[in-house]
Design a protein around this motif. Structure first.
Motif, short mmCIF file in Angstrom:
data_model
loop_
_atom_site.label_atom_id
_atom_site.label_comp_id
_atom_site.label_asym_id
_atom_site.label_seq_id
_atom_site.Cartn_x
_atom_site.Cartn_y
_atom_site.Cartn_z
N HIS A 1 10.73 -27.32 -26.30
CA HIS A 1 10.35 -26.15 -25.69
C HIS A 1 9.99 -26.53 -24.16
O HIS A 1 9.26 -27.46 -23.78
CB HIS A 1 8.94 -25.72 -26.22
N ILE A 2 10.58 -25.68 -23.24
CA ILE A 2 10.16 -25.82 -21.85
C ILE A 2 9.91 -24.41 -21.33
O ILE A 2 10.09 -23.35 -21.89
CB ILE A 2 11.54 -26.63 -21.06
N SER A 3 9.30 -24.63 -19.84
CA SER A 3 8.72 -22.99 -19.53
C SER A 3 10.36 -22.36 -18.99
O SER A 3 11.20 -23.02 -18.89
CB SER A 3 7.96 -23.56 -17.94
N LEU A 4 9.96 -21.22 -18.59
CA LEU A 4 11.03 -20.28 -18.19
C LEU A 4 11.64 -20.71 -16.73
O LEU A 4 12.71 -20.66 -16.48
CB LEU A 4 10.60 -18.82 -18.15
N GLU A 5 10.35 -21.05 -16.04
CA GLU A 5 10.78 -21.68 -14.76
C GLU A 5 11.78 -22.65 -14.70
O GLU A 5 12.26 -23.01 -13.84
CB GLU A 5 9.62 -21.82 -14.03
N ALA A 6 11.53 -23.67 -15.69
CA ALA A 6 12.37 -24.75 -16.04
C ALA A 6 13.57 -24.56 -16.20
O ALA A 6 14.53 -25.22 -15.93
CB ALA A 6 11.71 -25.82 -17.02
N MET A 7 13.67 -23.58 -17.20
CA MET A 7 15.07 -23.02 -17.57
C MET A 7 15.91 -22.46 -16.30
O MET A 7 16.82 -22.49 -16.30
CB MET A 7 15.00 -21.86 -18.61
N GLU A 8 15.15 -21.71 -15.38
CA GLU A 8 15.78 -21.11 -14.24
C GLU A 8 16.00 -22.45 -13.20
O GLU A 8 17.31 -22.30 -12.64
CB GLU A 8 14.79 -20.43 -13.59
N ALA A 9 15.41 -23.49 -13.26
CA ALA A 9 15.74 -24.66 -12.33
C ALA A 9 16.90 -25.32 -12.68
O ALA A 9 17.55 -25.98 -11.79
CB ALA A 9 14.42 -25.38 -12.15
N LEU A 10 16.95 -25.38 -13.94
CA LEU A 10 18.36 -25.96 -14.39
C LEU A 10 19.64 -25.30 -13.92
O LEU A 10 20.63 -26.09 -14.01
CB LEU A 10 18.25 -26.14 -16.09
N HIS A 11 19.46 -24.23 -13.95
CA HIS A 11 20.61 -23.17 -13.49
C HIS A 11 20.74 -22.52 -12.23
O HIS A 11 21.61 -21.72 -12.01
CB HIS A 11 20.90 -22.18 -14.59
N VAL A 12 19.90 -22.92 -11.24
CA VAL A 12 19.96 -22.57 -10.05
C VAL A 12 21.14 -22.84 -9.15
O VAL A 12 21.91 -22.13 -8.36
CB VAL A 12 18.79 -23.02 -9.02
#
Length: 422
Positions: free
Chosen positions: A203-214
């Motif tokens: 489990h990670i944060s939504l912001e972290a998921m977004e950071a992975l794919h910027v």
């Protein structure tokens, strides 16, 4: 002749042929083990399915099949055909009757385990089993951008602990196309075991998921563009879309009203499903295998009863003098039938008892392994009504299987008298 005398006589007669009858008892024990074992697995498997999500009123996602939406949103199986926009998630929170919304973002993995991007509301509202909340076995929830909270099975199989550094990968399953090696995560929490797909999730944060794919687009890294982990922290990481959302209502009586609002949503095509209804549909799909196992178990029980009948029939020639003596001293048809049926019932009782004991031992010995490797929780619970009927059916079948040998023994004893033909 008293029943106690006949019971003792049946026991001593069976003991004299113990090696032959032991094979029949073992076959009855095997059929009992299979019949009750399949029913126990079926009951607990259905319970495990139902307990995977118990505090959610609706699951919302893009237009697709209800079973498919349930599979990837709850069981992390398969992939979504589309995503839903973040503006739609915000609109869901404003619908009348909605108490909370937990967004879910999927698509990445770590060494074969799925990665779930969500918010801290997930730990507050997600329920499993009998409305049980998630508990942390070690550590805390994610707070920093590159924090991760792992399930119990992830920790046990990979040997992870709080403070472990991990790297996530793009794509699902064992084979990943590309690692996000430039943005490592730190394990800050380990969840207690739940017996649900949560145990197999990172489990990670939504912001972290977004950071992975910027610096990614359409599932591929952008050529010539690289955003470091520190640079990503300074960017606007509000999600643009998510995979699905769990929805809780203020009043369950409004579930159909909210479902209708979601299905008629004007911003984009959405659908909402009731988890319980979708679980029943899923069970109908996988139920064919369960019915096939029950059929095989029934055939094994039938063969065991046929074996019991053949063993008793085959032993009649060895017992013709014994039965003739019984007839000579006044044993009636009822006594001869009772003697043979008592032997059959005695063997059936011993066989079913051994089968129940073997099943209990297997549940105790294999239960932890089945839970850790397959997520199936087997419990030593009170027998269900179906299990009680199956056990009673075996005992009745063993008694019925002895009636034909008993009737034949009576006919032979009348013809033989005291000088049986050999």
């Amino acid at each position: 002749m008293t029943r106690g005398f006949l019971l003792g006589l049946a026991w001593r007669s069976a003991w004299n042929r113990r090696f032959t009858l032991a094979l029949t008892v073992c076959s009855i024990a095997l059929s009992t083990f299979m019949l009750l074992g399949v029913e126990r697995v079926r009951t607990d498997l259905r319970g495990s399915f139902s307990s995977a999500v118990s505090g959610t009123d609706l699951i919302v996602g893009p237009r697709t099949g209800s079973v498919q939406l349930l599979l990837y949103a709850v069981f992390r199986v398969g992939a979504a055909t589309n995503n839903i926009r973040w503006s739609s998630v915000e609109a869901l929170q404003q619908l009348r009757g909605v108490a909370w919304v937990v967004p879910l973002s999927l698509g990445d993995s770590h060494r074969g385990f799925p990665v779930l991007g969500t918010t801290t509301a997930y730990f507050d509202h997600f329920r499993h089993g009998e409305q049980q909340a998630l508990r942390l076995r070690d550590g805390t929830r994610f707070q920093d951008l590159y924090d991760a909270v792992i399930g119990a099975e992830v920790a046990e199989q990979l040997g992870y602990h709080v403070g472990q550094r991990i790297t996530l990968a793009h794509g699902t399953g064992e084979i990943n196309l590309s690692d996000h090696a430039d943005k490592p995560f730190t394990v800050v929490g380990v969840l207690a075991r739940t017996g649900t797909p949560v145990d197999r999730t990172v489990h990670i944060s939504l912001e972290a998921m977004e950071a992975l794919h910027v610096d990614w687009m359409a599932g591929m890294p952008l050529p010539g563009m690289h955003v470091s982990a520190d640079e990503a922290r300074r960017m606007n990481l509000q999600p643009r879309n998510v995979t699905a959302a769990l929805v809780g209502l203020q009043n369950r009586a409004a579930v159909f009203s909210v479902q209708r609002q979601v299905n008629n949503f004007g911003g984009e095509p959405l659908m909402s499903i009731l988890p319980g209804v979708a679980l029943d549909e899923l069970w109908d799909v996988v139920g064919a295998g369960e019915r096939a196992l029950m059929l095989m178990s029934g055939l094994v029980a039938l063969v065991s009863m046929a074996g019991l009948m053949s063993v008793v029939l085959a032993g009649l020639n060895e017992r013709r003098r014994e039965l003739a003596v019984l007839r000579a001293v006044g044993a009636s048809l009822r006594h001869v039938l009772l003697l043979l049926t008592l032997e059959g019932l005695l063997m059936t009782l011993v066989g079913t008892g051994l089968g129940v004991a073997a099943l209990t031992a297997c549940v105790l010995a294999l239960g932890p392994w089945l839970q850790s490797d397959f997520g199936l929780t087997l419990q030593l619970a009170q027998p269900t009504l179906t299990q009680a009927w199956l056990l009673a059916s075996l005992l009745i079948a063993g008694w019925v299987a002895s009636l034909l040998p008993g009737w034949r023994a009576y006919r032979l004893s009348l013809a033989d008298g005291l000088s049986p033909r050999i």
